[in-house]
Write a protein that holds these residues in place. Structure first.
Motif, PDB file in Angstrom:
ATOM      1  N   GLU A  61       0.832  -1.210   0.000  1.00 18.23           N
ATOM      2  CA  GLU A  61       0.000   0.000   0.000  1.00 18.23           C
ATOM      3  C   GLU A  61       0.868   1.262   0.000  1.00 18.23           C
ATOM      4  OE1 GLU A  61      -2.632  -0.223   3.309  1.00 18.23           O
ATOM      5  OE2 GLU A  61      -3.910  -1.782   2.418  1.00 18.23           O
ATOM      6  N   ILE A  62       1.956   1.224   0.746  1.00 22.66           N
ATOM      7  CA  ILE A  62       2.867   2.379   0.789  1.00 22.66           C
ATOM      8  C   ILE A  62       3.479   2.620  -0.587  1.00 22.66           C
ATOM      9  CG2 ILE A  62       5.048   3.230   1.727  1.00 22.66           C
ATOM     10  CD1 ILE A  62       4.341   1.740   4.343  1.00 22.66           C
ATOM     11  N   VAL A  63       3.934   1.562  -1.219  1.00 21.78           N
ATOM     12  CA  VAL A  63       4.517   1.678  -2.563  1.00 21.78           C
ATOM     13  C   VAL A  63       3.471   2.195  -3.548  1.00 21.78           C
ATOM     14  CG1 VAL A  63       5.499   0.401  -4.501  1.00 21.78           C
ATOM     15  CG2 VAL A  63       6.273  -0.081  -2.162  1.00 21.78           C
ATOM     16  N   ALA A  64       2.257   1.683  -3.441  1.00 22.06           N
ATOM     17  CA  ALA A  64       1.188   2.122  -4.337  1.00 22.06           C
ATOM     18  C   ALA A  64       0.887   3.599  -4.131  1.00 22.06           C
ATOM     19  CB  ALA A  64      -0.071   1.290  -4.094  1.00 22.06           C
ATOM     20  N   GLU A  65       0.906   4.050  -2.885  1.00 21.13           N
ATOM     21  CA  GLU A  65       0.648   5.466  -2.595  1.00 21.13           C
ATOM     22  C   GLU A  65       1.758   6.347  -3.167  1.00 21.13           C
ATOM     23  OE1 GLU A  65      -0.978   9.063  -0.919  1.00 21.13           O
ATOM     24  OE2 GLU A  65      -1.718   7.192  -1.795  1.00 21.13           O
ATOM     25  N   ALA A  66       3.001   5.884  -3.047  1.00 20.45           N
ATOM     26  CA  ALA A  66       4.122   6.645  -3.607  1.00 20.45           C
ATOM     27  C   ALA A  66       3.970   6.770  -5.120  1.00 20.45           C
ATOM     28  CB  ALA A  66       5.441   5.970  -3.250  1.00 20.45           C
ATOM     29  N   LYS A  67       3.596   5.676  -5.765  1.00 24.00           N
ATOM     30  CA  LYS A  67       3.426   5.714  -7.221  1.00 24.00           C
ATOM     31  C   LYS A  67       2.239   6.599  -7.614  1.00 24.00           C
ATOM     32  CE  LYS A  67       5.613   1.261  -8.201  1.00 24.00           C
ATOM     33  NZ  LYS A  67       5.453  -0.119  -8.747  1.00 24.00           N
ATOM     34  N   ARG A  68       1.176   6.558  -6.791  1.00 27.61           N
ATOM     35  CA  ARG A  68       0.028   7.425  -7.073  1.00 27.61           C
ATOM     36  C   ARG A  68       0.429   8.898  -6.998  1.00 27.61           C
ATOM     37  NH1 ARG A  68      -3.610  10.689  -4.991  1.00 27.61           N
ATOM     38  NH2 ARG A  68      -2.604  10.644  -2.943  1.00 27.61           N
ATOM     39  N   LEU A  69       1.224   9.233  -5.995  1.00 23.14           N
ATOM     40  CA  LEU A  69       1.679  10.612  -5.852  1.00 23.14           C
ATOM     41  C   LEU A  69       2.560  11.034  -7.023  1.00 23.14           C
ATOM     42  CD1 LEU A  69       2.420  10.554  -2.002  1.00 23.14           C
ATOM     43  CD2 LEU A  69       0.674  11.934  -3.152  1.00 23.14           C
ATOM     44  N   LEU A  70       3.422  10.133  -7.462  1.00 22.83           N
ATOM     45  CA  LEU A  70       4.253  10.438  -8.626  1.00 22.83           C
ATOM     46  C   LEU A  70       3.396  10.683  -9.867  1.00 22.83           C
ATOM     47  CD1 LEU A  70       7.287   7.966  -8.350  1.00 22.83           C
ATOM     48  CD2 LEU A  70       7.282  10.446  -7.945  1.00 22.83           C
ATOM     49  N   SER A  71       2.294   9.964  -9.950  1.00 25.19           N
ATOM     50  CA  SER A  71       1.420  10.094 -11.130  1.00 25.19           C
ATOM     51  C   SER A  71       0.739  11.464 -11.205  1.00 25.19           C
ATOM     52  CB  SER A  71       0.353   8.994 -11.125  1.00 25.19           C
ATOM     53  OG  SER A  71      -0.618   9.228 -10.112  1.00 25.19           O
ATOM     54  N   LEU A  72       0.775  12.205 -10.098  1.00 27.28           N
ATOM     55  CA  LEU A  72       0.201  13.554 -10.106  1.00 27.28           C
ATOM     56  C   LEU A  72       1.030  14.503 -10.970  1.00 27.28           C
ATOM     57  CD1 LEU A  72      -0.593  13.995  -6.282  1.00 27.28           C
ATOM     58  CD2 LEU A  72      -2.193  13.388  -8.125  1.00 27.28           C
ATOM     59  N   GLY A  73       2.278  14.087 -11.215  1.00 30.09           N
ATOM     60  CA  GLY A  73       3.186  14.943 -11.982  1.00 30.09           C
ATOM     61  C   GLY A  73       4.458  15.258 -11.243  1.00 30.09           C
ATOM     62  N   LEU A  74       4.731  14.520 -10.160  1.00 28.43           N
ATOM     63  CA  LEU A  74       5.957  14.746  -9.398  1.00 28.43           C
ATOM     64  C   LEU A  74       7.158  14.129 -10.112  1.00 28.43           C
ATOM     65  CD1 LEU A  74       4.731  13.937  -5.769  1.00 28.43           C
ATOM     66  CD2 LEU A  74       4.614  16.111  -7.012  1.00 28.43           C
ATOM     67  N   ASP A  75       8.322  14.713  -9.872  1.00 29.86           N
ATOM     68  CA  ASP A  75       9.571  14.209 -10.438  1.00 29.86           C
ATOM     69  C   ASP A  75      10.194  13.231  -9.448  1.00 29.86           C
ATOM     70  OD1 ASP A  75      12.180  13.794 -11.340  1.00 29.86           O
ATOM     71  OD2 ASP A  75      12.421  15.854 -12.049  1.00 29.86           O
ATOM     72  N   LYS A  76      10.422  11.986  -9.860  1.00 32.53           N
ATOM     73  CA  LYS A  76      10.979  10.963  -8.981  1.00 32.53           C
ATOM     74  C   LYS A  76      12.329  11.368  -8.408  1.00 32.53           C
ATOM     75  CE  LYS A  76      12.625   7.118 -10.749  1.00 32.53           C
ATOM     76  NZ  LYS A  76      12.713   5.764 -11.358  1.00 32.53           N
ATOM     77  N   ASN A  77      13.083  12.138  -9.179  1.00 30.91           N
ATOM     78  CA  ASN A  77      14.423  12.545  -8.745  1.00 30.91           C
ATOM     79  C   ASN A  77      14.409  13.760  -7.825  1.00 30.91           C
ATOM     80  OD1 ASN A  77      15.737  10.532 -10.322  1.00 30.91           O
ATOM     81  ND2 ASN A  77      15.400  11.800 -12.142  1.00 30.91           N
ATOM     82  N   LYS A  78      13.217  14.304  -7.605  1.00 29.78           N
ATOM     83  CA  LYS A  78      13.111  15.491  -6.743  1.00 29.78           C
ATOM     84  C   LYS A  78      12.081  15.290  -5.635  1.00 29.78           C
ATOM     85  CE  LYS A  78      14.397  18.717 -10.439  1.00 29.78           C
ATOM     86  NZ  LYS A  78      13.976  19.909 -11.224  1.00 29.78           N
ATOM     87  N   THR A  79      11.701  14.011  -5.412  1.00 34.03           N
ATOM     88  CA  THR A  79      10.688  13.698  -4.414  1.00 34.03           C
ATOM     89  C   THR A  79      11.224  12.642  -3.461  1.00 34.03           C
ATOM     90  OG1 THR A  79       8.953  14.113  -6.066  1.00 34.03           O
ATOM     91  CG2 THR A  79       8.306  12.976  -4.044  1.00 34.03           C
ATOM     92  N   VAL A  80      11.055  12.890  -2.160  1.00 31.06           N
ATOM     93  CA  VAL A  80      11.443  11.919  -1.137  1.00 31.06           C
ATOM     94  C   VAL A  80      10.187  11.511  -0.386  1.00 31.06           C
ATOM     95  CG1 VAL A  80      12.862  11.487   0.908  1.00 31.06           C
ATOM     96  CG2 VAL A  80      13.700  13.030  -0.886  1.00 31.06           C
ATOM     97  N   PHE A  81       9.959  10.205  -0.284  1.00 38.11           N
ATOM     98  CA  PHE A  81       8.766   9.705   0.400  1.00 38.11           C
ATOM     99  C   PHE A  81       9.101   9.399   1.860  1.00 38.11           C
ATOM    100  CE2 PHE A  81       8.019   8.685  -4.094  1.00 38.11           C
ATOM    101  CZ  PHE A  81       6.843   9.394  -4.280  1.00 38.11           C
ATOM    102  N   LYS A  82       8.341  10.027   2.759  1.00 32.54           N
ATOM    103  CA  LYS A  82       8.563   9.847   4.187  1.00 32.54           C
ATOM    104  C   LYS A  82       7.642   8.739   4.704  1.00 32.54           C
ATOM    105  CE  LYS A  82       7.750  14.022   5.661  1.00 32.54           C
ATOM    106  NZ  LYS A  82       7.701  15.108   6.662  1.00 32.54           N
ATOM    107  N   ILE A  83       8.239   7.800   5.472  1.00 36.54           N
ATOM    108  CA  ILE A  83       7.482   6.667   6.011  1.00 36.54           C
ATOM    109  C   ILE A  83       7.835   6.518   7.492  1.00 36.54           C
ATOM    110  CG2 ILE A  83       6.885   4.246   5.699  1.00 36.54           C
ATOM    111  CD1 ILE A  83       8.289   4.365   2.962  1.00 36.54           C
TER     112      ILE A  83
END
Length: 340
Positions: free
Chosen positions: A65-87
């Motif tokens: 679920e955490i991985v899916a949420e991270a991917k969902r957030l990236l799909s909003l238009g975030l840059d993977k190289n400029k985004t850090v996911f806090k858990i």
């Protein structure tokens, strides 16, 4: 040490990043709720376009679920190289961290309260391990020792993890982070913007500005527009009118060529009244033994005028140009410039 801003306030984020050297932004759903943000996804996308790196929560009950949420957030238009996911730290978080890192995403394991949690995060490849120092100290934990232990653990085993010093409450925490060797610190704007404040610095800066102005500015740049003048054949009543019109206690007396020949003051008016009585009103400036006023050249540097004010202990100095009155320099003109 990387410098991050800890905020969800759009106005202060805009102000802070104008500095040009802040490395990134950390934010939380709690911050957003506090600032009345209801569209979290919209806020995250907006923030991602404002800052170099954005740290945001990726929450879920399972690693998947955490991985899916991270991917969902990236799909909003975030840059993977400029985004850090806090858990938040947990065994599930460690598993999710490994899965996200395997896909090239950056992860911050936070809410770390002991070295065991930090170790599991590092073993899972966490990009950051975050210690909430202020919050831990509020609860009686030895937060600074934990930061120190985490830094030592990274250095001892060469983990590719940065220790984040967070929950900063006061300037002393910045010094703690530096002393302990933390690789990242995230600071609220109200603290960050005051880090350069120091009374001794302010005093020294004031002295440098003061002396620079004295040595580079000339009297003509400061002299006011008041310039009461009367000729040698002018009457005492005319002098009184000029002083009243300019709200000054003196009037410059000049000859036919406009050259400064003396000064007539309100003190002179009182003294001469005692001597001459009503006859005084019909007397001319040329009837008196006028004294040459204290004066400086309009092209003189301000330090010359400062020296005169200090030596003579007067409130006004006549500024002259080619021997002619060009205006009155008031001591308050220099006070406003913080020179006196």
């Amino acid at each position: 040490m990387e410098l991050y801003l800890d905020s969800a306030d759009i106005n202060e984020i805009e102000e802070a990043f104008k500095l040009g050297f802040i490395d990134g932004l950390t934010t939380t759903p709690t911050f957003m709720h506090r600032h009345g943000i209801t569209d979290i996804d919209g806020a995250i996308l907006k923030l991602s376009k404002m800052v170099p790196v954005l740290m945001i929560e990726a929450l879920g009950d399972t690693a998947e679920e955490i991985v899916a949420e991270a991917k969902r957030l990236l799909s909003l238009g975030l840059d993977k190289n400029k985004t850090v996911f806090k858990i938040p730290a947990s065994l599930v978080a460690a598993k999710a961290c490994k899965m996200l890192r395997d896909e090239g995403m950056m992860v911050n394991i936070h809410l770390v309260y002991n070295i065991q949690q930090a170790y599991m995060a590092m073993a899972a490849g966490a990009t950051y391990v975050c210690v909430l120092v202020g919050r831990m100290q509020d609860q009686g934990y030895e937060a600074l020792k934990l930061v120190d232990d985490c830094v030592k653990l990274v250095n001892k085993y060469n983990y590719d993890t940065k220790i984040m010093f967070s929950s900063v409450r006061y300037p002393e925490h910045i010094k703690n982070a530096i002393d302990l060797g933390a690789q990242n610190i995230t600071i609220p704007w109200k603290i960050m913007k005051n880090l350069n404040n120091n009374n001794f610095t302010e005093i020294g800066t004031h002295e440098f500005v003061n002396h620079t102005r004295q040595m580079t500015m000339v009297v003509g740049e400061v002299v006011g527009s008041k310039n009461p003048i009367i000729g040698l054949d002018g009457l005492v009543t005319d002098a009184s009118i000029e002083m009243t019109r300019y709200a000054t206690g003196a009037v410059s007396v000049v000859d036919a060529d406009g050259k400064l020949k003396g000064i007539f003051t309100d003190g002179d008016l009182r003294r001469q009244m005692n001597t001459h009585g009503k006859k005084l009103l019909g007397m001319k400036m040329s009837d008196f033994d006028l004294k040459m006023p204290i004066h400086v050249n309009i092209d003189d540097k301000l330090h010359v005028a400062v020296g005169v004010f200090k030596e003579k202990q007067v409130d006004n100095i006549i500024a002259v140009s080619d021997g002619k009155p060009a205006g009155m320099l008031d001591v308050q003109d220099l006070v406003k410039l913080e020179i006196l």
